[in-house]
Write a protein that holds these residues in place. Structure first.
Motif, PDB file in Angstrom:
ATOM      1  N   THR A  14       0.926  -0.982  -0.171  1.00 43.35           N
ATOM      2  CA  THR A  14       0.072   0.054   0.065  1.00 43.35           C
ATOM      3  C   THR A  14       0.908   1.147   0.023  1.00 43.35           C
ATOM      4  OG1 THR A  14      -0.222   0.302   2.426  1.00 43.35           O
ATOM      5  CG2 THR A  14      -1.632  -1.272   1.454  1.00 43.35           C
ATOM      6  N   HIS A  18      -3.985   4.160  -1.673  1.00 44.03           N
ATOM      7  CA  HIS A  18      -4.388   3.300  -2.411  1.00 44.03           C
ATOM      8  C   HIS A  18      -3.645   2.009  -2.112  1.00 44.03           C
ATOM      9  CE1 HIS A  18      -0.992   4.624  -4.768  1.00 44.03           C
ATOM     10  NE2 HIS A  18      -0.924   3.457  -5.399  1.00 44.03           N
ATOM     11  N   ALA A  22      -1.652   2.188  -9.155  1.00 41.20           N
ATOM     12  CA  ALA A  22      -2.552   3.327  -9.553  1.00 41.20           C
ATOM     13  C   ALA A  22      -3.129   3.471 -10.522  1.00 41.20           C
ATOM     14  CB  ALA A  22      -1.886   4.775  -9.151  1.00 41.20           C
ATOM     15  N   CYS A  26      -8.477   1.235  -8.865  1.00 40.70           N
ATOM     16  CA  CYS A  26      -7.954   0.520  -7.849  1.00 40.70           C
ATOM     17  C   CYS A  26      -8.503   0.817  -6.511  1.00 40.70           C
ATOM     18  CB  CYS A  26      -6.521   1.201  -7.681  1.00 40.70           C
ATOM     19  SG  CYS A  26      -6.428   3.076  -7.397  1.00 40.70           S
ATOM     20  N   LYS A  27      -8.082  -0.235  -5.657  1.00 37.98           N
ATOM     21  CA  LYS A  27      -8.641  -0.305  -4.404  1.00 37.98           C
ATOM     22  C   LYS A  27      -8.005   0.743  -3.288  1.00 37.98           C
ATOM     23  CE  LYS A  27      -9.346  -3.516  -0.382  1.00 37.98           C
ATOM     24  NZ  LYS A  27     -10.566  -2.975  -0.222  1.00 37.98           N
ATOM     25  N   LYS A  28      -8.910   1.526  -2.243  1.00 38.76           N
ATOM     26  CA  LYS A  28      -8.328   2.291  -1.639  1.00 38.76           C
ATOM     27  C   LYS A  28      -8.009   1.751   0.043  1.00 38.76           C
ATOM     28  CE  LYS A  28      -8.428   5.407  -4.750  1.00 38.76           C
ATOM     29  NZ  LYS A  28      -9.364   4.867  -5.852  1.00 38.76           N
ATOM     30  N   PRO A  56     -11.147   7.939  -1.721  1.00 35.29           N
ATOM     31  CA  PRO A  56     -10.572   7.720  -0.386  1.00 35.29           C
ATOM     32  C   PRO A  56     -10.810   8.738   0.651  1.00 35.29           C
ATOM     33  CG  PRO A  56      -9.020   9.032  -1.950  1.00 35.29           C
ATOM     34  CD  PRO A  56     -10.393   8.417  -2.732  1.00 35.29           C
ATOM     35  N   TRP A 248      -5.574  13.323  -4.721  1.00 32.30           N
ATOM     36  CA  TRP A 248      -5.872  12.043  -5.442  1.00 32.30           C
ATOM     37  C   TRP A 248      -6.492  12.522  -6.561  1.00 32.30           C
ATOM     38  CZ3 TRP A 248      -3.418   7.660  -5.513  1.00 32.30           C
ATOM     39  CH2 TRP A 248      -3.948   6.283  -6.531  1.00 32.30           C
TER      40      TRP A 248
END
Length: 304
Positions: A14, A18, A22, A26-28, A56, A248
């Motif tokens: 991480t 994220h 990126a 994408c997962k935060k 986020p 972001w």
């Protein structure tokens, strides 16, 4: 700063907001708003077709893209001002599907508009007081008995004055909202949003049409929202401003999210350059009349 968190038994890298690379969708680390398969069409035109997006928590996220990319329509869908053809989306883990706009606001997700929505024939103070939630005087029968709601109304007015003072609008509190300049209306709308103590504030082009003298003030207030623990998602065309205040960036083009990441990295992403420049690749961008295209080219040159 990087760390390792377990996912399906395997460590995943991480970095800041994220998990992993990126890339679009994408997962935060800690998402506050999540959208899946959100699609909206108008006749034969697909205005929004977002496969997966996570916003986020505790950060300032900019939503950028060329004109007609679907940014405002996406805002309208997430906040209950429009209905998608399909898809799911949630705020703080709670589904927002079929939730009307006023209930979305009560849940802590507040938005402003590109064209301000102040009530012109009410005073600035009355506009502010309308932003407060849970007012006893709004009930028909309780409203007939001042002793029930008077104390709460005094508290709401005190809170409104404190916020207006912070936004340097306290001297205008008794003036009609119609008398405010365009920039002051933007400030009023942002100030009114704070009356409901939101968790997520969504700003649709907060700098559009604002006198340069008020631009810095608006920027400071956006940064202050984050400092107070709120999450901010905003639509903006000013690339210089995005690069300097956003943590972001999400980039939309033709209804889709084509890129996301750190502002400095996103500005160099080929998908972003293509989305903005398109057919202008081989032209003199300095001679085009599209301000945000020229600004993007300047930022790309700065980064290189």
């Amino acid at each position: 700063m990087s760390s390792e968190i377990p996912t399906n038994g395997k460590p995943v890298k991480t970095t800041g907001l994220h998990v992993g690379d990126a890339a679009p969708g994408c997962k935060k680390v800690d998402p506050i708003l999540v959208a899946d398969g959100v699609k909206r069409t108008f006749g034969g035109l697909t205005a929004v077709d977002v496969e997966h997006v996570e916003i986020p928590r505790g950060a300032i996220t900019a939503l950028i893209g060329p004109n007609g990319a679907g940014k405002t329509t996406f805002f309208n869908l997430l906040t209950g001002f429009d209905k998608p053809d399909e898809g799911t989306w949630s705020f703080e883990g709670r589904s927002l599907a079929h939730v009307p706009a006023y209930r979305v606001a009560r849940m802590g997700l507040i938005r402003t508009f590109q064209l301000t929505k102040s009530l012109d024939l009410l005073s600035v103070m009355d506009n502010m007081k309308l932003g407060a939630t849970g007012q006893s005087g709004e009930n028909l029968f309780r409203g007939l008995i001042p002793s029930i709601w008077r104390k709460q109304d005094d508290q709401i007015e005190e809170k409104a004055l404190e916020i207006l003072t912070r936004f340097k609008l306290d001297a205008k509190k008794d003036d009609y909202a119609a008398s405010l300049s365009g920039g002051q209306r933007k400030l009023l709308e942002m100030a009114r949003a704070l009356m409901s103590d939101p968790t997520l504030v969504m700003l649709d082009e907060p700098m559009a049409g604002v006198n340069p003298a008020l631009t810095q003030s608006l920027l400071d207030h956006v940064l202050d929202l984050k400092a107070q623990g709120m999450t901010v998602l905003f639509v903006e065309h000013d690339m210089h401003m995005v690069r300097h205040i956003a943590d972001w960036v999400l980039v939309m083009a033709e209804g889709k999210v084509v890129a996301e990441g750190d502002p400095h990295e996103v500005m160099r992403d080929p998908a972003v350059i293509d989305a903005y420049l398109g057919a202008h690749h081989d032209t003199d961008l300095g001679s085009t009349d599209t301000g945000h295209v020229t600004a993007l080219k300047e930022l790309i040159d700065d980064e290189q």
